[in-house]
Design a protein around this motif. Sequence first.
Motif, mmCIF file in Angstrom:
data_model
loop_
_atom_site.group_PDB
_atom_site.id
_atom_site.type_symbol
_atom_site.label_atom_id
_atom_site.label_comp_id
_atom_site.label_asym_id
_atom_site.label_seq_id
_atom_site.Cartn_x
_atom_site.Cartn_y
_atom_site.Cartn_z
ATOM 1 N N HIS A 7 -9.560 6.288 -16.881
ATOM 2 C CA HIS A 7 -9.465 5.285 -17.961
ATOM 3 C C HIS A 7 -8.413 4.217 -17.673
ATOM 4 O O HIS A 7 -7.525 3.970 -18.476
ATOM 5 N N ILE A 8 -8.554 3.619 -16.502
ATOM 6 C CA ILE A 8 -7.598 2.573 -16.114
ATOM 7 C C ILE A 8 -7.963 1.238 -16.765
ATOM 8 O O ILE A 8 -9.125 0.796 -16.726
ATOM 9 N N HIS A 9 -6.963 0.626 -17.364
ATOM 10 C CA HIS A 9 -7.073 -0.749 -17.873
ATOM 11 C C HIS A 9 -5.951 -1.528 -17.209
ATOM 12 O O HIS A 9 -4.857 -0.984 -17.015
ATOM 13 N N HIS A 10 -6.208 -2.805 -16.896
ATOM 14 C CA HIS A 10 -5.102 -3.589 -16.352
ATOM 15 C C HIS A 10 -5.169 -5.039 -16.807
ATOM 16 O O HIS A 10 -6.238 -5.642 -16.849
ATOM 17 N N HIS A 11 -3.986 -5.561 -17.168
ATOM 18 C CA HIS A 11 -3.852 -6.969 -17.577
ATOM 19 C C HIS A 11 -2.815 -7.638 -16.705
ATOM 20 O O HIS A 11 -1.835 -7.009 -16.322
ATOM 21 N N TYR A 12 -2.998 -8.933 -16.421
ATOM 22 C CA TYR A 12 -1.906 -9.778 -15.939
ATOM 23 C C TYR A 12 -1.659 -10.787 -17.049
ATOM 24 O O TYR A 12 -2.515 -11.658 -17.276
ATOM 25 N N GLY A 13 -0.577 -10.664 -17.748
ATOM 26 C CA GLY A 13 -0.341 -11.543 -18.902
ATOM 27 C C GLY A 13 -1.485 -11.375 -19.889
ATOM 28 O O GLY A 13 -1.830 -10.244 -20.269
ATOM 29 N N ASP A 14 -2.130 -12.489 -20.245
ATOM 30 C CA ASP A 14 -3.239 -12.425 -21.203
ATOM 31 C C ASP A 14 -4.575 -12.140 -20.526
ATOM 32 O O ASP A 14 -5.602 -12.021 -21.188
ATOM 33 N N THR A 15 -4.547 -12.106 -19.212
ATOM 34 C CA THR A 15 -5.827 -11.931 -18.497
ATOM 35 C C THR A 15 -6.139 -10.454 -18.327
ATOM 36 O O THR A 15 -5.384 -9.717 -17.671
ATOM 37 N N GLU A 16 -7.269 -10.066 -18.903
ATOM 38 C CA GLU A 16 -7.696 -8.675 -18.720
ATOM 39 C C GLU A 16 -8.459 -8.598 -17.402
ATOM 40 O O GLU A 16 -9.458 -9.308 -17.216
ATOM 41 N N VAL A 17 -7.988 -7.758 -16.493
ATOM 42 C CA VAL A 17 -8.593 -7.721 -15.149
ATOM 43 C C VAL A 17 -9.504 -6.507 -14.982
ATOM 44 O O VAL A 17 -10.603 -6.606 -14.434
ATOM 45 N N LEU A 18 -9.074 -5.351 -15.456
ATOM 46 C CA LEU A 18 -9.893 -4.141 -15.319
ATOM 47 C C LEU A 18 -9.992 -3.443 -16.670
ATOM 48 O O LEU A 18 -9.008 -3.420 -17.431
ATOM 49 N N ARG A 19 -11.183 -2.897 -16.943
ATOM 50 C CA ARG A 19 -11.373 -2.227 -18.238
ATOM 51 C C ARG A 19 -11.965 -0.834 -18.036
ATOM 52 O O ARG A 19 -13.052 -0.703 -17.466
ATOM 53 N N ASP A 20 -11.244 0.145 -18.448
ATOM 54 C CA ASP A 20 -11.726 1.520 -18.553
ATOM 55 C C ASP A 20 -12.426 2.040 -17.278
ATOM 56 O O ASP A 20 -13.593 2.426 -17.316
ATOM 57 N N ILE A 21 -11.663 2.034 -16.196
ATOM 58 C CA ILE A 21 -12.226 2.508 -14.916
ATOM 59 C C ILE A 21 -11.890 3.987 -14.740
ATOM 60 O O ILE A 21 -10.721 4.375 -14.694
ATOM 61 N N THR A 22 -12.938 4.792 -14.629
ATOM 62 C CA THR A 22 -12.752 6.216 -14.310
ATOM 63 C C THR A 22 -13.524 6.483 -13.024
ATOM 64 O O THR A 22 -14.712 6.168 -12.930
ATOM 65 N N LEU A 23 -12.815 7.029 -12.039
ATOM 66 C CA LEU A 23 -13.399 7.079 -10.692
ATOM 67 C C LEU A 23 -12.806 8.248 -9.917
ATOM 68 O O LEU A 23 -11.609 8.504 -10.001
ATOM 69 N N ASP A 24 -13.676 8.917 -9.140
ATOM 70 C CA ASP A 24 -13.248 10.028 -8.290
ATOM 71 C C ASP A 24 -13.365 9.628 -6.833
ATOM 72 O O ASP A 24 -14.422 9.128 -6.435
ATOM 73 N N ILE A 25 -12.335 9.852 -6.057
ATOM 74 C CA ILE A 25 -12.458 9.636 -4.609
ATOM 75 C C ILE A 25 -12.301 10.999 -3.959
ATOM 76 O O ILE A 25 -11.187 11.502 -3.771
ATOM 77 N N PRO A 26 -13.434 11.665 -3.651
ATOM 78 C CA PRO A 26 -13.342 13.028 -3.126
ATOM 79 C C PRO A 26 -12.910 13.028 -1.664
ATOM 80 O O PRO A 26 -13.244 12.113 -0.907
ATOM 81 N N SER A 27 -12.187 14.054 -1.300
ATOM 82 C CA SER A 27 -11.693 14.196 0.063
ATOM 83 C C SER A 27 -12.857 14.137 1.072
ATOM 84 O O SER A 27 -13.915 14.723 0.843
ATOM 85 N N GLY A 28 -12.632 13.426 2.160
ATOM 86 C CA GLY A 28 -13.632 13.372 3.233
ATOM 87 C C GLY A 28 -14.769 12.402 2.972
ATOM 88 O O GLY A 28 -15.764 12.401 3.701
#
Length: 255
Positions: A7-28
């Motif tokens: 559930h990653i969200h990211h803003h730079y100031g007023d700019t919303e860059v990423l919204r609700d990212i859920t992600l798995d990076i499995p080994s290999g």
Amino acid sequence: MDLKAEHIHHHYGDTEVLRDITLDIPSGRIVCIVGPSGCGKSTLLRLLGGLEKPSKGTVMQVGAPPEACLNPLTYIFQDFALLPWRSVRGNVSLVLEDHGLAAAERSRIIDDVLARTKLSEFGDALPKQLSGGMKQRVAIARALAVNPAVMLMDEPLSALDSQTRELLMDDLISLWTRQPFTAVYVTHNLAEAVRLGHKIVVLSRRPGQIREVVELDTPLAERSYGDAALEAQQQHLWGLMRDEAAAADAELLHV
Ligand SMILES: Nc1ncnc2c1ncn2[C@@H]1O[C@H](COP(=O)(O)OP(=O)(O)OP(=O)(O)O)[C@@H](O)[C@H]1O
């Protein structure tokens, strides 16, 4: 070690860059991230690598890093980031120098990664003596030298001409096939994504949200250039991205 974003969200100031990212990076596994310009791909990579903290949500490292890992997360950039005054060996050695390794052990690691990236004969060369493709192989060797849990690759081939890109893609596939590594691979290039990705994450335009995650089961070594099934996957991805890319371009016209 797996990497998990929740559930990653990211803003730079007023700019919303990423919204609700859920992600798995499995080994290999190699996870490719594609999406229109400015949708937040590089930002997501920086958040996964801990270079920046997300405005909301968490990035977790789950499980132990591989044995003899000197640095769990390592980056490979488009512009190679080599020191021009150091030789190929010197550039690889750089990442090993603060770990208290004996000189013989450092040398063994350097020999190993140069052999894996087909650079054994070029250890004494300076970056200016190398082609773009070879410089990127040095950057890959340097990343492998720390035996990372996850390699974070930001458009690693995009500064190279198309033939060199093809060759390097073959190199990455044979490198992975001989000894699987874990990577998050940001690219604009859908052909690269379908050649290299076990999982392809399609982001929408900004704020980047996950539109679809495409899983590809065909072993990397069996994915050849021009393969019809891969072309069909590429078309599918382009279908998902076309409208978003056009809208992102139109938005730029109004900036
Ligand atoms: N440090 C920063 N400060 C402010 N805004 C930023 C910063 N880094 C990125 N941005 C903005 O965040 C948005 C996403 O940028 P990012 O580079 O992550 O996108 P991208 O999908 O990798 O883009 P591209 O495909 O063009 O490389 C853009 O609008 C960019 O201008």
